[in-house]
Design an enzyme around this catalytic site. Structure first.
Site, PDB file in Angstrom:
ATOM      1  N   LYS A   1      -8.463 -31.087  10.391  1.00 18.12           N
ATOM      2  CA  LYS A   1      -9.256 -30.286  11.306  1.00 18.12           C
ATOM      3  C   LYS A   1      -8.365 -29.237  11.968  1.00 18.12           C
ATOM      4  O   LYS A   1      -7.171 -29.520  12.099  1.00 18.12           O
ATOM      5  CB  LYS A   1      -9.963 -31.129  12.368  1.00 18.12           C
ATOM      6  CG  LYS A   1      -9.139 -32.222  13.058  1.00 18.12           C
ATOM      7  CD  LYS A   1      -7.888 -31.949  13.837  1.00 18.12           C
ATOM      8  CE  LYS A   1      -7.840 -30.952  14.939  1.00 18.12           C
ATOM      9  NZ  LYS A   1      -6.458 -30.884  15.559  1.00 18.12           N
TER      10      LYS A   1
ATOM     11  N   TYR B   1     -12.109 -31.500  19.550  1.00 20.78           N
ATOM     12  CA  TYR B   1     -12.467 -32.914  19.760  1.00 20.78           C
ATOM     13  C   TYR B   1     -13.671 -33.045  20.692  1.00 20.78           C
ATOM     14  O   TYR B   1     -14.521 -33.912  20.492  1.00 20.78           O
ATOM     15  CB  TYR B   1     -11.270 -33.701  20.315  1.00 20.78           C
ATOM     16  CG  TYR B   1     -10.228 -34.000  19.268  1.00 20.78           C
ATOM     17  CD1 TYR B   1     -10.374 -35.071  18.387  1.00 20.78           C
ATOM     18  CD2 TYR B   1      -9.095 -33.209  19.135  1.00 20.78           C
ATOM     19  CE1 TYR B   1      -9.428 -35.344  17.415  1.00 20.78           C
ATOM     20  CE2 TYR B   1      -8.140 -33.471  18.162  1.00 20.78           C
ATOM     21  CZ  TYR B   1      -8.316 -34.540  17.302  1.00 20.78           C
ATOM     22  OH  TYR B   1      -7.374 -34.802  16.331  1.00 20.78           O
TER      23      TYR B   1
HETATM   24  P1  NAD Z   1       3.414 -29.287  11.802  1.00 18.49           P
HETATM   25  O1  NAD Z   1       3.920 -27.974  12.276  1.00 18.49           O
HETATM   26  O2  NAD Z   1       4.112 -30.520  12.250  1.00 18.49           O
HETATM   27  O3  NAD Z   1       3.380 -29.309  10.204  1.00 18.49           O
HETATM   28  C1  NAD Z   1       2.874 -28.243   9.466  1.00 18.49           C
HETATM   29  C2  NAD Z   1       3.462 -28.294   8.077  1.00 18.49           C
HETATM   30  O4  NAD Z   1       2.977 -27.176   7.321  1.00 18.49           O
HETATM   31  C3  NAD Z   1       5.001 -28.202   8.073  1.00 18.49           C
HETATM   32  O5  NAD Z   1       5.531 -29.135   7.181  1.00 18.49           O
HETATM   33  C4  NAD Z   1       5.270 -26.788   7.583  1.00 18.49           C
HETATM   34  O6  NAD Z   1       6.487 -26.688   6.866  1.00 18.49           O
HETATM   35  C5  NAD Z   1       4.076 -26.557   6.661  1.00 18.49           C
HETATM   36  N1  NAD Z   1       3.774 -25.149   6.431  1.00 18.49           N
HETATM   37  C6  NAD Z   1       3.390 -24.644   5.240  1.00 18.49           C
HETATM   38  N2  NAD Z   1       3.236 -23.321   5.314  1.00 18.49           N
HETATM   39  C7  NAD Z   1       3.536 -22.974   6.568  1.00 18.49           C
HETATM   40  C8  NAD Z   1       3.555 -21.731   7.254  1.00 18.49           C
HETATM   41  N3  NAD Z   1       3.242 -20.584   6.631  1.00 18.49           N
HETATM   42  N4  NAD Z   1       3.897 -21.738   8.553  1.00 18.49           N
HETATM   43  C9  NAD Z   1       4.191 -22.878   9.195  1.00 18.49           C
HETATM   44  N5  NAD Z   1       4.189 -24.091   8.602  1.00 18.49           N
HETATM   45  C10 NAD Z   1       3.880 -24.132   7.297  1.00 18.49           C
HETATM   46  O7  NAD Z   1       1.869 -29.333  12.208  1.00 18.49           O
HETATM   47  P2  NAD Z   1       0.957 -30.620  12.255  1.00 18.49           P
HETATM   48  O8  NAD Z   1       0.898 -31.115  13.649  1.00 18.49           O
HETATM   49  O9  NAD Z   1       1.336 -31.554  11.187  1.00 18.49           O
HETATM   50  O10 NAD Z   1      -0.488 -29.979  11.954  1.00 18.49           O
HETATM   51  C11 NAD Z   1      -0.914 -29.692  10.632  1.00 18.49           C
HETATM   52  C12 NAD Z   1      -2.446 -29.758  10.583  1.00 18.49           C
HETATM   53  O11 NAD Z   1      -2.857 -31.076  10.936  1.00 18.49           O
HETATM   54  C13 NAD Z   1      -3.167 -28.826  11.549  1.00 18.49           C
HETATM   55  O12 NAD Z   1      -4.315 -28.299  10.957  1.00 18.49           O
HETATM   56  C14 NAD Z   1      -3.538 -29.719  12.713  1.00 18.49           C
HETATM   57  O13 NAD Z   1      -4.700 -29.293  13.417  1.00 18.49           O
HETATM   58  C15 NAD Z   1      -3.795 -31.023  12.010  1.00 18.49           C
HETATM   59  N6  NAD Z   1      -3.563 -32.191  12.880  1.00 18.49           N
HETATM   60  C16 NAD Z   1      -4.511 -33.134  12.953  1.00 18.49           C
HETATM   61  C17 NAD Z   1      -4.347 -34.242  13.758  1.00 18.49           C
HETATM   62  C18 NAD Z   1      -5.379 -35.316  13.805  1.00 18.49           C
HETATM   63  O14 NAD Z   1      -5.260 -36.208  14.640  1.00 18.49           O
HETATM   64  N7  NAD Z   1      -6.368 -35.295  12.946  1.00 18.49           N
HETATM   65  C19 NAD Z   1      -3.179 -34.370  14.510  1.00 18.49           C
HETATM   66  C20 NAD Z   1      -2.207 -33.383  14.403  1.00 18.49           C
HETATM   67  C21 NAD Z   1      -2.403 -32.294  13.577  1.00 18.49           C
END
Ligand code: NAD
Length: 369
Positions: A136, A221
């Site tokens: 999401k 949320y």
């Molecule tokens: P994060 O920054 O920790 O991870 C993002 C990942 O994407 C990294 O590994 C990064 O290297 C990669 N990536 C690929 N292309 C990229 C670019 N162009 N720029 C930046 N990063 C790039 O983020 P996250 O917290 O893991 O969030 C990722 C997704 O998961 C988001 O859509 C977020 O909303 C979602 N999320 C959902 C929940 C949940 O509880 N459902 C919780 C956290 C995050």
């Protein structure tokens, strides 16, 4: 007070009550045609913070297994391969992951990258004939979301969205009570979703990658929660935006938005989405005969809550473990979740978010029907 046995009995009843419409995969999807229907073999795209949590949780899954990796960082792939025993032939980068189409050992790809990348990545996975799970917000507008739904339909693959709360036991108990009329006529929902965001250089504060600000990340949320708690689709929204830090929250990146929604029954909702206040993770549902509250309501758990009848005592199970097992059931066995987790469900949230942004910008009441 509920005992664990009560909980298990209720869950057993709940799963009996859910019709298993088909024991087959979506017809015509070549990639699942020879599947034994037991374990969904998943590749994760984007090896960041949340992906790490999902991967750890999947260690305890009975019906889903991490078997593949997609990342732009070779060193991360190496580390993850070692940690999770992933075969070299199941590892891809952002340039070559379309080749997953020729890999019979991967059933589904779970996209866990920054929000604005989901649209193109999901469509590429669908076009490669693999089942799609996406984090999401599914996209950054309803238009994008609809294109993703259409692409997955055309490719005859599932599109599921990481709405882990839709499988959470205390949340489901409130939904059961509401459906059975235990709260009486629903009159009001309050959703508070927020935290203070740190590093101003992170992608979450970059409109091009996040598609917005707090609303896309955490406010969603309360948007989604209002729908599953009230049990109706909103017909109008109003919204007001406040910005106190113009350096951190640039044009198009919302800091704080308060929004209100009206539902066909006359129920109303009042919600807050923010990147600038802590301790905001609370849902309150009010009916004419009772109430339910959850605080925390959508964090990683344990979720805590009570109703007018007393505390909610359903045990905590790691959300992502339950989510991935349930999603395997949906994809491999045609299981129907109590609250949908498909692309259409996500488009409903994105339509509301589009309307909230429009209402905040224009100061008008925006009708959704
Ligand atoms: P994060 O920054 O920790 O991870 C993002 C990942 O994407 C990294 O590994 C990064 O290297 C990669 N990536 C690929 N292309 C990229 C670019 N162009 N720029 C930046 N990063 C790039 O983020 P996250 O917290 O893991 O969030 C990722 C997704 O998961 C988001 O859509 C977020 O909303 C979602 N999320 C959902 C929940 C949940 O509880 N459902 C919780 C956290 C995050």
């Amino acid at each position: 007070m509920d005992t664990r046995r009560d909980f298990l009995r209720k869950m057993a009843v709940a799963s009996i009550a859910l019709p298993i419409l088909s024991i087959k995969h979506k017809s015509g999807n070549k990639n699942l045609q020879n599947h034994n229907g037991q374990v969904l073999r998943v590749a994760i795209m984007g090896l960041g913070g949340y992906a790490s949590m999902v991967a750890e949780a999947m260690r305890d899954c009975k019906s889903a297994k991490l078997v593949g990796l997609i990342s732009g960082t070779p060193s991360k792939i190496k580390n993850w391969q070692r940690k999770y025993g992933i075969a070299e032939k199941n590892c891809y980068n952002y340039e070559n992951f379309d080749e997953v189409r020729n890999n019979p050992d991967i059933d589904a790809v779970y996209v866990i990258t920054p929000n604005a990348l989901h649209h193109d990545q999901v469509i590429r996975v669908a076009n490669a004939g693999k089942q799609v799970i996406c984090e999401k917000p599914m996209g950054i507008s309803a238009k994008e979301g609809q294109e993703m739904v259409d692409a997955c339909k055309k490719a005859n693959v599932h599109l599921l969205v990481g709405y882990r709360m839709h499988f959470e036991a205390k949340t489901l108990e409130i939904i059961r009570m509401r459906n059975e009329g235990e709260f009486g006529k629903i009159s009001f929902f309050q959703g508070l979703s927020g935290f203070v965001i740190g590093d101003p250089t992170q992608w979450r504060l970059n409109k091009a990658l996040a598609g917005g600000g707090a609303m896309m990340d955490i406010g969603i949320y309360s948007v989604n929660g209002s729908r599953y708690m009230v049990g109706e689709e909103p017909i109008w929204v109003t919204a007001q935006e406040t910005k106190t830090d113009l350096n951190k929250f640039k044009e198009g990146v919302d800091e704080t938005i308060q929004f209100q929604m009206g539902f066909p029954s006359g129920a109303v909702a009042s919600c807050l989405s923010t990147y600038n206040m802590n301790n905001l993770d609370r849902f309150f549902l009010n009916g004419m005969d009772g109430f339910a509250e959850l605080q925390p309501s959508t964090g990683y758990g344990p979720i805590e809550g009570r109703t007018h009848k007393g505390p909610l005592t359903q045990p905590h199970i790691t959300h992502q473990t339950v989510q991935m097992d349930e999603m395997a059931g949906i994809i491999l066995k045609g299981k129907k979740p109590i609250v949908p987790v498909d692309g259409e469900e996500a488009v409903k949230d994105l339509k509301i978010i589009d309307a909230i942004y429009l209402a905040a910008r224009t100061g008008t009441k925006v009708n959704l029907v």
